[in-house]
Design a protein around this motif. Sequence first.
Motif, PDB file in Angstrom:
ATOM      1  N   GLN A   1      -5.343   3.079 -17.679  1.00  0.00           N
ATOM      2  CA  GLN A   1      -4.868   4.065 -18.649  1.00  0.00           C
ATOM      3  C   GLN A   1      -5.743   5.311 -18.651  1.00  0.00           C
ATOM      4  OE1 GLN A   1      -2.124   3.666 -20.713  1.00  0.00           O
ATOM      5  NE2 GLN A   1      -1.675   1.783 -19.595  1.00  0.00           N
ATOM      6  N   GLN A   2      -7.020   5.138 -18.388  1.00  0.00           N
ATOM      7  CA  GLN A   2      -7.955   6.255 -18.462  1.00  0.00           C
ATOM      8  C   GLN A   2      -7.797   7.232 -17.305  1.00  0.00           C
ATOM      9  OE1 GLN A   2     -11.688   4.173 -18.587  1.00  0.00           O
ATOM     10  NE2 GLN A   2     -11.158   3.064 -20.458  1.00  0.00           N
ATOM     11  N   ASP A   3      -7.236   6.756 -16.204  1.00  0.00           N
ATOM     12  CA  ASP A   3      -7.117   7.584 -14.992  1.00  0.00           C
ATOM     13  C   ASP A   3      -5.821   7.163 -14.295  1.00  0.00           C
ATOM     14  OD1 ASP A   3      -7.625   9.235 -12.850  1.00  0.00           O
ATOM     15  OD2 ASP A   3      -9.166   7.951 -11.964  1.00  0.00           O
ATOM     16  N   PRO A   4      -4.672   7.665 -14.743  1.00  0.00           N
ATOM     17  CA  PRO A   4      -3.389   7.027 -14.432  1.00  0.00           C
ATOM     18  C   PRO A   4      -2.749   7.308 -13.084  1.00  0.00           C
ATOM     19  CG  PRO A   4      -3.059   8.860 -15.941  1.00  0.00           C
ATOM     20  CD  PRO A   4      -4.536   8.720 -15.767  1.00  0.00           C
ATOM     21  N   GLN A   5      -3.202   8.308 -12.322  1.00  0.00           N
ATOM     22  CA  GLN A   5      -2.539   8.531 -11.038  1.00  0.00           C
ATOM     23  C   GLN A   5      -3.419   9.309 -10.066  1.00  0.00           C
ATOM     24  OE1 GLN A   5       0.786  10.847 -12.791  1.00  0.00           O
ATOM     25  NE2 GLN A   5       0.287  12.420 -11.291  1.00  0.00           N
ATOM     26  N   GLY A   6      -3.060   9.180  -8.787  1.00  0.00           N
ATOM     27  CA  GLY A   6      -3.821   9.800  -7.712  1.00  0.00           C
ATOM     28  C   GLY A   6      -4.358   8.736  -6.773  1.00  0.00           C
ATOM     29  N   PRO A   7      -4.688   9.096  -5.534  1.00  0.00           N
ATOM     30  CA  PRO A   7      -5.059   8.097  -4.526  1.00  0.00           C
ATOM     31  C   PRO A   7      -6.359   7.360  -4.822  1.00  0.00           C
ATOM     32  CG  PRO A   7      -5.441  10.322  -3.700  1.00  0.00           C
ATOM     33  CD  PRO A   7      -4.680  10.461  -4.977  1.00  0.00           C
ATOM     34  N   GLU A   8      -7.253   7.935  -5.624  1.00  0.00           N
ATOM     35  CA  GLU A   8      -8.508   7.273  -5.975  1.00  0.00           C
ATOM     36  C   GLU A   8      -8.558   6.953  -7.470  1.00  0.00           C
ATOM     37  OE1 GLU A   8     -10.989   6.485  -3.873  1.00  0.00           O
ATOM     38  OE2 GLU A   8     -10.029   7.336  -2.099  1.00  0.00           O
ATOM     39  N   SER A   9      -7.421   6.949  -8.122  1.00  0.00           N
ATOM     40  CA  SER A   9      -7.351   6.826  -9.578  1.00  0.00           C
ATOM     41  C   SER A   9      -7.692   5.421 -10.064  1.00  0.00           C
ATOM     42  CB  SER A   9      -5.952   7.195 -10.067  1.00  0.00           C
ATOM     43  OG  SER A   9      -4.994   6.277  -9.585  1.00  0.00           O
ATOM     44  N   GLY A  10      -7.970   5.339 -11.359  1.00  0.00           N
ATOM     45  CA  GLY A  10      -8.194   4.046 -11.975  1.00  0.00           C
ATOM     46  C   GLY A  10      -6.979   3.156 -11.900  1.00  0.00           C
ATOM     47  N   SER A  11      -5.795   3.750 -11.977  1.00  0.00           N
ATOM     48  CA  SER A  11      -4.571   2.962 -11.867  1.00  0.00           C
ATOM     49  C   SER A  11      -4.469   2.297 -10.498  1.00  0.00           C
ATOM     50  CB  SER A  11      -3.351   3.859 -12.100  1.00  0.00           C
ATOM     51  OG  SER A  11      -2.152   3.124 -11.939  1.00  0.00           O
ATOM     52  N   VAL A  12      -4.701   3.073  -9.443  1.00  0.00           N
ATOM     53  CA  VAL A  12      -4.652   2.512  -8.086  1.00  0.00           C
ATOM     54  C   VAL A  12      -5.717   1.436  -7.922  1.00  0.00           C
ATOM     55  CG1 VAL A  12      -5.115   3.039  -5.654  1.00  0.00           C
ATOM     56  CG2 VAL A  12      -3.575   4.501  -6.982  1.00  0.00           C
ATOM     57  N   ARG A  13      -6.924   1.682  -8.399  1.00  0.00           N
ATOM     58  CA  ARG A  13      -7.993   0.700  -8.269  1.00  0.00           C
ATOM     59  C   ARG A  13      -7.666  -0.579  -9.045  1.00  0.00           C
ATOM     60  NH1 ARG A  13     -12.714   2.965  -6.021  1.00  0.00           N
ATOM     61  NH2 ARG A  13     -12.508   5.221  -5.681  1.00  0.00           N
ATOM     62  N   THR A  14      -7.005  -0.425 -10.178  1.00  0.00           N
ATOM     63  CA  THR A  14      -6.598  -1.598 -10.952  1.00  0.00           C
ATOM     64  C   THR A  14      -5.578  -2.437 -10.194  1.00  0.00           C
ATOM     65  OG1 THR A  14      -7.020  -0.448 -13.050  1.00  0.00           O
ATOM     66  CG2 THR A  14      -5.531  -2.338 -13.123  1.00  0.00           C
ATOM     67  N   GLU A  15      -4.593  -1.785  -9.609  1.00  0.00           N
ATOM     68  CA  GLU A  15      -3.565  -2.520  -8.877  1.00  0.00           C
ATOM     69  C   GLU A  15      -4.117  -3.177  -7.614  1.00  0.00           C
ATOM     70  OE1 GLU A  15      -0.662  -3.190 -10.021  1.00  0.00           O
ATOM     71  OE2 GLU A  15      -0.875  -1.915 -11.790  1.00  0.00           O
ATOM     72  N   LEU A  16      -4.991  -2.481  -6.915  1.00  0.00           N
ATOM     73  CA  LEU A  16      -5.572  -3.057  -5.704  1.00  0.00           C
ATOM     74  C   LEU A  16      -6.479  -4.241  -6.040  1.00  0.00           C
ATOM     75  CD1 LEU A  16      -6.404   0.143  -3.619  1.00  0.00           C
ATOM     76  CD2 LEU A  16      -4.397  -1.348  -3.426  1.00  0.00           C
ATOM     77  N   GLN A  17      -7.151  -4.172  -7.172  1.00  0.00           N
ATOM     78  CA  GLN A  17      -7.966  -5.319  -7.577  1.00  0.00           C
ATOM     79  C   GLN A  17      -7.080  -6.527  -7.889  1.00  0.00           C
ATOM     80  OE1 GLN A  17     -10.246  -5.444 -11.419  1.00  0.00           O
ATOM     81  NE2 GLN A  17     -12.016  -5.607 -10.028  1.00  0.00           N
ATOM     82  N   ALA A  18      -5.932  -6.296  -8.522  1.00  0.00           N
ATOM     83  CA  ALA A  18      -5.009  -7.401  -8.781  1.00  0.00           C
ATOM     84  C   ALA A  18      -4.491  -7.998  -7.479  1.00  0.00           C
ATOM     85  CB  ALA A  18      -3.856  -6.933  -9.658  1.00  0.00           C
ATOM     86  N   ASP A  19      -4.301  -7.163  -6.458  1.00  0.00           N
ATOM     87  CA  ASP A  19      -3.933  -7.673  -5.138  1.00  0.00           C
ATOM     88  C   ASP A  19      -5.048  -8.546  -4.569  1.00  0.00           C
ATOM     89  OD1 ASP A  19      -1.401  -6.503  -4.963  1.00  0.00           O
ATOM     90  OD2 ASP A  19      -2.168  -4.666  -4.057  1.00  0.00           O
ATOM     91  N   CYS A  20      -6.291  -8.093  -4.730  1.00  0.00           N
ATOM     92  CA  CYS A  20      -7.432  -8.859  -4.243  1.00  0.00           C
ATOM     93  C   CYS A  20      -7.528 -10.201  -4.956  1.00  0.00           C
ATOM     94  CB  CYS A  20      -8.709  -8.039  -4.438  1.00  0.00           C
ATOM     95  SG  CYS A  20     -10.165  -8.697  -3.594  1.00  0.00           S
ATOM     96  N   TYR A  21      -7.278 -10.199  -6.263  1.00  0.00           N
ATOM     97  CA  TYR A  21      -7.301 -11.456  -7.018  1.00  0.00           C
ATOM     98  C   TYR A  21      -6.190 -12.392  -6.558  1.00  0.00           C
ATOM     99  CZ  TYR A  21     -10.622  -9.383 -10.372  1.00  0.00           C
ATOM    100  OH  TYR A  21     -11.721  -8.811 -10.982  1.00  0.00           O
ATOM    101  N   ALA A  22      -5.045 -11.825  -6.180  1.00  0.00           N
ATOM    102  CA  ALA A  22      -3.966 -12.661  -5.637  1.00  0.00           C
ATOM    103  C   ALA A  22      -4.401 -13.315  -4.329  1.00  0.00           C
ATOM    104  CB  ALA A  22      -2.705 -11.827  -5.423  1.00  0.00           C
ATOM    105  N   GLY A  23      -5.093 -12.544  -3.483  1.00  0.00           N
ATOM    106  CA  GLY A  23      -5.617 -13.103  -2.244  1.00  0.00           C
ATOM    107  C   GLY A  23      -6.665 -14.171  -2.491  1.00  0.00           C
ATOM    108  N   LEU A  24      -7.469 -13.971  -3.514  1.00  0.00           N
ATOM    109  CA  LEU A  24      -8.494 -14.944  -3.885  1.00  0.00           C
ATOM    110  C   LEU A  24      -7.846 -16.275  -4.263  1.00  0.00           C
ATOM    111  CD1 LEU A  24     -11.515 -15.418  -4.506  1.00  0.00           C
ATOM    112  CD2 LEU A  24     -11.103 -14.479  -6.774  1.00  0.00           C
ATOM    113  N   TRP A  25      -6.800 -16.221  -5.084  1.00  0.00           N
ATOM    114  CA  TRP A  25      -6.077 -17.453  -5.416  1.00  0.00           C
ATOM    115  C   TRP A  25      -5.511 -18.112  -4.168  1.00  0.00           C
ATOM    116  CZ3 TRP A  25      -0.756 -17.729  -4.421  1.00  0.00           C
ATOM    117  CH2 TRP A  25      -0.186 -18.971  -4.714  1.00  0.00           C
TER     118      TRP A  25
END
Length: 295
Positions: free
Chosen positions: A186-210
């Motif tokens: 929410q604090q940084d909602p768009q752009g290639p290095e944004s907090g939103s992108v980093r949040t989604e990529l981390q969720a992808d990483c957590y999916a891989g971890l599972w």
Amino acid sequence: MSFNDNVQLDPSQVQDRRGMGRGVKVGGGIGGGLVLLVALLLGIDPNLLGGLTGGGTGEQPQTQGSAPACSTGADADARLDCRITGTVNSLNAFWPGYLQQYNVQYPRPEAVIFTGGTNTGCGAATSEVGPFYCPTDTTAYFDPGFFQELVDRFGSSGGPLAQEYVVAHEFGHHIQNVLGDLGRAQQDPQGPESGSVRTELQADCYAGLWAKYASTTPNPDTGQPYLEPLRQQDINDALSAAASVGDDRIQKAATGRVSPEGWTHGSSEERQRWFARGFESGDIKQCDTFSAPSL
């Protein structure tokens, strides 16, 4: 990735609200960003779309559904709703023990299967948003129709791990909520290095971890693993799903061009890379997208 045929499922961990009504707003998640992305491309004020990123606070009346009629791993192999249920069971078996080594408690989230629309703690949601996680009611929502959309519209593989990856990604947002990281989107909602992108990529990483530990995560009552060992095709299926919801691919399909300044979820390559990083390392510390100098 197939389920062990005789492993027992716990359908009480999932509410089945299919056919119980439609919503009018949306939440955020692996597919929720698609609506926001199109809105940005079309010049629509995203504030008019209310609740897209899953940070809504408007409490909605909750409709209680029944549990899906799923009993065994054979059901999960045969039916999508049971595959969602079995994946939820596996995730709820994996994350408590994994987080315990970091002295983090895992409050079990709710999971809902719906069609058309449903009420959530983040507002009313329609199926157009795809799967999403609402932090207000700590619930992950899945419309099974999205999984066919993933194949037909976005070119994903239809393999089991492609579908299970989607469920694991939304539970990844729950882990972020537990660890206090989800609000960075929410604090940084768009752009290639944004907090939103980093949040989604981390969720992808957590999916891989599972996925790394899925075939050795047992049913807590019987000790039998939920899932059979992964094959290379399973990994390819998951990577295909991750790539299909990359911002660059969606933008190209919608407008014929790629505009990184509007990204909210990351590129296809990035989404594949971070899923693979979680899977190959098996280490949650390797999923720190917020400290990564490049994505």
